[in-house]
Design a protein around this motif. Structure first.
Motif: not given
Length: 982
Positions: A315-325
């Motif tokens: 999970p720590e490697k995917l922090r920048n993979n799920f974004r809400v705009d």
């Protein structure tokens, strides 16, 4: 086959597509004697087989329904969106398996596009864009399953004298190890060639290759490629990841909606029973999604499995993979601009904290198996402060505070739930092995009430907690278990001012100081208020029934009813809102919240209070209608009230009796409508109907009592004679909180859910009349609606107004596409090929349209609100108190008529030759003779005892749907964002 579960939409589309291709290809083979292709009769086909079948269909100039092109477009759009997401995952966290799967998936999408083009999709698309192709009027089922061969024979055409083998085709990668081979077959070895005979016949088909009874679920596309060439089925991983992505997407959305509901409970006076019901519907939605995963990928449906798939184990490697705009559309058609964006808190939004807390609790409980935490855990979760100022705490402090609360609450949950068995061991020495006890609702201990509303969840957690140390548990924890725990915890944290937002992350506000979780629950108990509370009304009603039995010469006349009343009252007193912890439960450890409130299981859990209240309201209704079905007084009073109103003796109807007469009109009046004349005949007709059904009813009640596992089963309205209608909440409960499982024959006609179903009934255009009419006017749902006075014109209007189908759907889709186009103009590379979930859902071609889980949950919420505390709050009616009031009213009537020596009274009560029930005779004579003095006394007594419906409910105030909506709109400070792209 309509499925309102968005989760299964793309799989459903694929199955419809494969089903159509297989059926159509087989018809061509049979009718054209075409041996160029062997069709897989298991219902499965490879992606290359998909293209081959499409080529065969196109070669024979088969007319392609437009709905098939739409299915293909939908599948391609779904997979393209998933492919884009997974490619981004692969870039941020290189993984050979994922990269291999992405390559495979890219080839899959290309082959689907090739299938679309082979069938003529480009020409269809251009024609549709030009407005030259009308929409299909047929549903998917009619297109695919029409004109099926009764006995489909797809054997190859062979020579009569040939010794060729007839071999079954390849089914899937999983079946390739079998001896079946595809093709036309080989000559038997050791035999010479024979000339071809002019006489041909079809080889007899094996029984298992008939498509007649093949379920839709069997039709699948099985990937047969690896990087476009191999045959190892690597595309299966991509399908699994798509499913996992969708279930997490819905977990995020539904959790956010559930938090909003509990925020309404704490800050805007929403009845907690409504939030409890909506939470149950959301949990059932996740449960249905995970069931689909279990069917498709057995052994990979645990929360641990889907979490690892979603996060690739890191999970720590995917922090920048799920974004809400959040984007705002520009004025005058200008490109949209981004106004806010944030990255998701992976541990929070993917329920990792709650999952870890649950696992740690179970592991710690197993170490001692005494119901007490280990010393290490005690040091971590001890001294929990329920009044901690969360706004001033750091994020780490809040998470630790919530963790301590969760584990403490779970300890109390298991200790209370398992107390019945622990008591047998500690006090009676029965020696039950707690690791082997069946804690489920099917087990022997289910009849021992310990909790209201949470028995199933408590049973599951107990079954894990009492296992021996070291027992593996992760494979048994399913997504809906973790989601339910998260909803339970969120109900408490939002009341303390801490919630979660897609756009703003952790949101903090002042806690709701005036809110206590037991606020609504205490109103049904009302240990210190008027008689409307169940615990006050139950004993006085029991005394009244006992006195009525003595009056009729049979002190035990109401014995069974009084016993059930007392049992429900005792369970409410012992386990609802205030468990025995508060007064001492010596066989188990003291509450983990003893330092602050020994009743913390309820006091610190709005969720437990809400679902407990919901089940209590359901029981209140069931026992009320059970008694009313056996006693004549409630029905007799309604008939008397109706007579004096219709005759003009009572100028204004009494609200309570008028409402009850309308709600239960089918039970109380023989025609389902209050009569305007011939009042005695109406009552006689109803009485004869009851007498005719009495023997059958007694048999059903006897059978029900034998089969019932608990009180709700014993009180099931299906065994009643008159009061058979089930409230919406009871139907939801029986359907395991899945609204789609409520049958058309039982769904209440006055619910929003029923209106949705009516709007989904298929309509067709009547060529003669030029108007829309029902395609199936004999459908059970319409026949019921017709009896209520609904017409085909009304159904047509509902259909046209349904935002999930028809013109309204097209209009909404057009608006959504405009928004997406504006966003794509702002950043075309980033949003290339993106189809939002909202737009994607409304393009589905499932029969009757589609509604996403969140919208369905909200719709159910309004139906529950109506029946609990809204427009028709029948569940909130205090049945014991109203029944007691009915008996008091009749005693007053008898006293006044007796004092006046009214002839109706004298004839009913002083005839020495009459041996029947005197009160029933009094009512019959009053309705028949219509004595002026008697009617005047009846009307004056109704006027004297005038009361409203709301006064006889458990609530201090009744608020209709319109009133609540208007109030919420006035107080809502922030508007919903116009468009959110995840």
């Amino acid at each position: 086959m309509a499925d309102h579960n968005l989760y299964a939409s793309y799989k459903r589309d694929q199955r419809y597509l494969v089903c159509w291709l297989v059926q159509t290809s087989n018809r061509i083979i049979i009718s054209q004697q075409d041996e160029s292709l062997t069709i897989n009769t298991s219902g499965q086909t490879t992606i290359s087989g998909l293209v081959a079948m499409s080529s065969l269909i196109a070669k024979h100039n088969t007319t392609i329904p437009a709905i098939v092109f739409r299915l293909l477009e939908s599948i391609i759009a779904d997979r393209a969106q998933a492919h884009m997401i997974f490619e981004k995952l692969a870039r941020s966290d290189p993984d050979p398996d994922l990269e291999k799967s992405n390559t495979s998936h890219r080839h899959f999408i290309n082959m689907l596009k090739q299938t679309f083009e082979v069938l003529g999709g480009l020409a269809w698309r251009s024609g549709e864009e030009a407005g030259q192709r009308p929409d299909d009027e047929e549903t998917i089922e009619e297109v695919i399953f029409s004109n099926k061969f009764s006995a489909l024979d797809i054997g190859a055409v062979i020579d009569e004298d040939s010794e060729e083998e007839v071999e079954l085709p390849k089914a899937s990668a999983a079946r390739r190890r079998q001896t079946n081979r595809s093709g036309k077959g080989k000559k038997s070895s050791g035999k010479g060639k024979k000339g071809k005979s002019t006489k041909k016949h079809r080889a007899p088909a094996a029984p298992q290759i008939s498509l007649e009874d093949l379920p839709l679920e069997s039709y699948k596309i099985v990937d047969d490629f690896n990087s476009g060439a191999g045959e190892n089925g690597t595309g299966l991983l991509t399908d699994y990841l798509m499913d996992v992505y969708t279930i997490f997407r819905n977990i995020l959305v539904l959790r956010s909606s559930i938090q909003e509901k509990w925020t309404e409970v704490a800050y805007d006076d929403l009845n907690s029973a409504v939030a409890g019901a909506v939470s149950n519907v959301a949990i059932a939605t996740i449960k249905k999604m995970q069931s689909s995963i279990f069917v498709e990928y057995p052994g990979n449906d645990s929360f641990d499995a889907i979490l690892n798939a979603m996060t690739r184990g890191s999970p720590e490697k995917l922090r920048n993979n799920f974004r809400v705009d959040m984007w705002a559309s520009g004025p005058g058609g200008q490109a949209a601009r981004q106004v806010h964006n944030t990255y998701l808190d992976i541990e929070e939004h993917f329920l990792i904290y709650s999952y870890k807390d649950l696992c740690d609790f179970v592991t710690d409980f197993q170490l001692n198996r005494t119901g007490k935490p280990t010393k290490r855990m005690q040091a971590e979760i001890g001294n929990w402060n329920p009044k901690l100022n969360l706004a001033n705490a750091t994020k780490e402090e809040r998470i630790q505070w919530r963790r301590a609360y969760t584990i403490n609450w779970l300890y109390d949950l298991v200790n209370v739930f398992s107390s019945a068995v622990v008591k047998r061991n500690t006090l009676n020495g029965e020696g039950h092995d707690l690791s082997q006890v069946d804690w489920s609702s099917a087990g022997r201990w289910h009849a021992h009430r310990r909790l209201f509303g949470l028995n199933e969840f408590a049973g599951f957690v107990s079954s894990l907690a009492w296992q021996k140390p070291g027992t593996l548990i992760k494979s048994k924890i399913l997504p809906h278990h973790v989601f339910q725990l998260q909803c339970i915890v969120d109900s408490w944290t939002v009341s303390r001012g801490w919630s979660l937002s897609f756009l703003h992350g952790h949101v903090l506000r002042p806690s709701s100081h005036n809110f206590i979780p037991r606020r609504d629950l205490d109103l049904i108990l009302v240990r210190d208020r008027a008689l409307t509370g169940f615990l006050q009304a139950e004993p006085v009603l029991k005394q009244m029934l006992e006195r009525d039995g003595i009056r009729r010469g049979n002190p035990e006349l109401h014995g069974a009813r009084c016993a059930i009343l007392k049992q429900i009252g005792d369970e409410f007193d012992d386990w609802l809102g205030q468990i025995k912890y508060a007064s001492g439960l010596d066989t188990i450890p003291t509450s983990r919240f003893s330092n602050t409130n020994a009743n913390g299981l309820y006091e610190y859990s709005p969720f437990q209070c809400g679902v407990g209240l919901l089940e209590a309201l359901e029981l209140n209704y069931l026992i009320g209608t059970y008694i009313w079905d056996q006693l004549p007084e409630p029905t007799m009073l309604i008939h008397l009230h109706n007579m004096v109103v219709k005759k003009g003796h009572l100028k204004t109807p009494v609200e309570l009796w008028l409402a009850i007469g309308q709600i239960f009109s089918k039970a109380m009046f023989p025609t389902g409508t209050a009569p305007t004349s011939k009042f005695a005949q109406a009552f006689q007709s109803l009485s004869r109907n009851v007498q005719n059904k009495c023997s059958t009813a007694r048999t059903m009640k006897l059978q029900t009592s034998k089969n019932a596992a608990d009180i709700p089963g014993l009180l099931d309205p299906k065994s009643n004679v008159l009061f058979k209608s089930k409230p919406y909440v009871h139907l939801l409960h029986q359907a395991e909180w899945d609204p789609d499982r409520i049958s058309d024959e039982e769904i209440p006609l006055d619910t929003f859910t029923c209106m949705l179903r009516l709007s989904q009934l298929k309509m067709k255009k009547d060529g003669l009349a030029g108007r829309m009419v029902l395609a199936d006017p004999e459908s059970p749902l319409f026949q019921r609606a017709k009896g209520r006075g609904y017409t085909e014109e009304f159904i047509a209007k509902l259909s046209s107004a349904n935002p999930w189908q028809g013109d309204a759907a097209a209009e909404h889709e057009s608006e959504t596409e405009n928004i997406i186009r504006n966003i794509q103009r702002a950043d075309p590379e980033r949003f290339k090929g993106v189809v939002t979930g909202d737009q994607e859902m409304r393009k589905k071609n499932a029969p009757g349209g589609s509604m996403d889980p969140e919208e369905m949950m909200q719709l159910c919420g309004w139906d529950v609100y109506n029946s609990v505390c809204g427009d028709t709050p029948v569940l909130g009616l205090s049945f014991p108190f109203v029944t007691f009031s009915i008996y008091v009213w009749f005693e007053m009537l008898e006293e006044e008529l007796k004092e006046l020596r009214n002839p109706v009274y004298v004839d009913a009560y002083e005839d020495p030759n009459f041996r029947g029930d005197q009160r029933t005779r009094l009512v019959m004579l009053a309705l028949e003779a219509q004595d002026e003095e008697c009617m005047k006394v009846i009307a004056e007594l109704f006027e004297k005892c005038r009361c409203g419906f709301g006064e006889n409910t458990f609530w201090d105030k009744i608020e209709t749907c319109d009133e609540r909506t208007e109030r919420m709109n006035r107080t809502r400070k922030e508007e919903e964002p116009g468009c959110v792209v995840m």
